[in-house]
Write a protein that holds these residues in place. Structure first.
Motif, PDB file in Angstrom:
ATOM      1  N   ILE A   1       0.827  -1.056   0.113  1.00  0.00           N
ATOM      2  CA  ILE A   1      -0.141  -0.033   0.090  1.00  0.00           C
ATOM      3  C   ILE A   1       0.712   1.282  -0.155  1.00  0.00           C
ATOM      4  O   ILE A   1       0.520   2.170  -0.741  1.00  0.00           O
ATOM      5  N   ARG A   2       1.958   1.281   0.684  1.00  0.00           N
ATOM      6  CA  ARG A   2       2.935   2.534   1.017  1.00  0.00           C
ATOM      7  C   ARG A   2       3.396   2.679  -0.586  1.00  0.00           C
ATOM      8  O   ARG A   2       3.330   3.946  -0.885  1.00  0.00           O
TER       9      ARG A   2
ATOM     10  N   ILE B   1       3.703   5.988  -5.526  1.00  0.00           N
ATOM     11  CA  ILE B   1       3.965   5.996  -7.033  1.00  0.00           C
ATOM     12  C   ILE B   1       2.687   6.538  -7.411  1.00  0.00           C
ATOM     13  O   ILE B   1       2.715   7.450  -8.599  1.00  0.00           O
ATOM     14  N   GLU B   2       1.303   6.167  -7.117  1.00  0.00           N
ATOM     15  CA  GLU B   2       0.183   6.386  -7.725  1.00  0.00           C
ATOM     16  C   GLU B   2      -0.455   7.842  -7.218  1.00  0.00           C
ATOM     17  O   GLU B   2      -1.339   8.486  -7.741  1.00  0.00           O
ATOM     18  N   PHE B   3      -0.012   8.027  -6.011  1.00  0.00           N
ATOM     19  CA  PHE B   3      -0.632   9.215  -5.161  1.00  0.00           C
ATOM     20  C   PHE B   3       0.444  10.025  -4.322  1.00  0.00           C
ATOM     21  O   PHE B   3       0.261  10.315  -3.188  1.00  0.00           O
ATOM     22  N   THR B   4       1.397  10.716  -5.336  1.00  0.00           N
ATOM     23  CA  THR B   4       2.429  11.188  -4.829  1.00  0.00           C
ATOM     24  C   THR B   4       2.359  12.204  -3.937  1.00  0.00           C
ATOM     25  O   THR B   4       2.697  12.527  -2.686  1.00  0.00           O
ATOM     26  N   THR B   5       1.135  13.215  -4.547  1.00  0.00           N
ATOM     27  CA  THR B   5       1.153  14.199  -3.498  1.00  0.00           C
ATOM     28  C   THR B   5       0.531  13.923  -2.191  1.00  0.00           C
ATOM     29  O   THR B   5       0.940  14.526  -1.028  1.00  0.00           O
ATOM     30  N   ASP B   6      -0.291  12.966  -2.407  1.00  0.00           N
ATOM     31  CA  ASP B   6      -0.837  12.741  -0.767  1.00  0.00           C
ATOM     32  C   ASP B   6       0.188  11.862   0.143  1.00  0.00           C
ATOM     33  O   ASP B   6       0.217  12.141   1.154  1.00  0.00           O
TER      34      ASP B   6
ATOM     35  N   MET C   1      -6.030   0.636  -5.609  1.00  0.00           N
ATOM     36  CA  MET C   1      -5.750   1.977  -5.882  1.00  0.00           C
ATOM     37  C   MET C   1      -7.023   2.503  -5.737  1.00  0.00           C
ATOM     38  O   MET C   1      -7.401   3.760  -5.386  1.00  0.00           O
ATOM     39  N   GLY C   2      -8.370   2.053  -6.242  1.00  0.00           N
ATOM     40  CA  GLY C   2      -9.691   2.583  -6.120  1.00  0.00           C
ATOM     41  C   GLY C   2     -10.269   2.754  -4.698  1.00  0.00           C
ATOM     42  O   GLY C   2     -10.714   3.889  -4.356  1.00  0.00           O
ATOM     43  N   ILE C   3      -9.916   1.803  -3.729  1.00  0.00           N
ATOM     44  CA  ILE C   3      -9.994   1.955  -2.236  1.00  0.00           C
ATOM     45  C   ILE C   3      -9.191   3.135  -1.808  1.00  0.00           C
ATOM     46  O   ILE C   3      -9.563   3.905  -1.029  1.00  0.00           O
TER      47      ILE C   3
END
Length: 144
Positions: A78-79, A84-89, A134-136
């Motif tokens: 998850i990390r 990778i996919e939610f870099t800003t968050d 990723m959706g979750i």
């Protein structure tokens, strides 16, 4: 050797399975968990000694056995997706020093998906699993 294995197992848990670490600490069951895991290998230790394996080989094989049910790490999975996919968050959570806490929460939130799709060493690269997680995560972050 048993004490060394307990220390190494605990270090592994801290690094790879912090959700288990928090749970064991909350229940005051760290010692019992480590004792039970290492005790379960005693007959295997005797067999390895009879085979005259060097201590470092026994230690390595014991650690592999002790961590078998802890792999792969849902925490790292998850990390890594967050990074990778939610870099800003990811960077926001890291800067706020709540990344570990939020990833542990996400492990619980993603539990059904992990179980339904079957998270294992064999399918940790599954696109279906990755997109489900990723959706979750996207939904979780939207509510934050």
């Amino acid at each position: 050797m048993e004490q060394l294995l307990k220390e190494k197992l605990w270090a592994y848990i801290i690094e790879n399975n912090p959700e288990l670490m928090f749970s064991l600490q909350e229940d005051y069951s760290v010692r019992k968990y480590l004792d039970d895991k290492v005790t379960a290998l005693r007959s295997q230790f005797e067999q390895w000694k009879a085979e005259d394996l060097p201590p470092y080989i026994m230690e390595e094989q014991a650690l592999q056995e002790l961590t078998k049910d802890l792999r792969p790490s849902r925490f790292h999975y998850i990390r890594d997706i967050l990074e990778i996919e939610f870099t800003t968050d990811y960077l926001r959570l890291k800067e706020a020093v709540v990344l570990t806490y939020e990833v542990v929460n996400l492990i619980e939130t993603c539990k059904e998906a992990f179980e339904a799709i079957g998270f294992s060493e064999e399918n940790k690269e599954s696109r279906r699993l990755r997109y489900a997680i990723m959706g979750i995560i996207a939904q979780y972050l939207e509510n934050k």
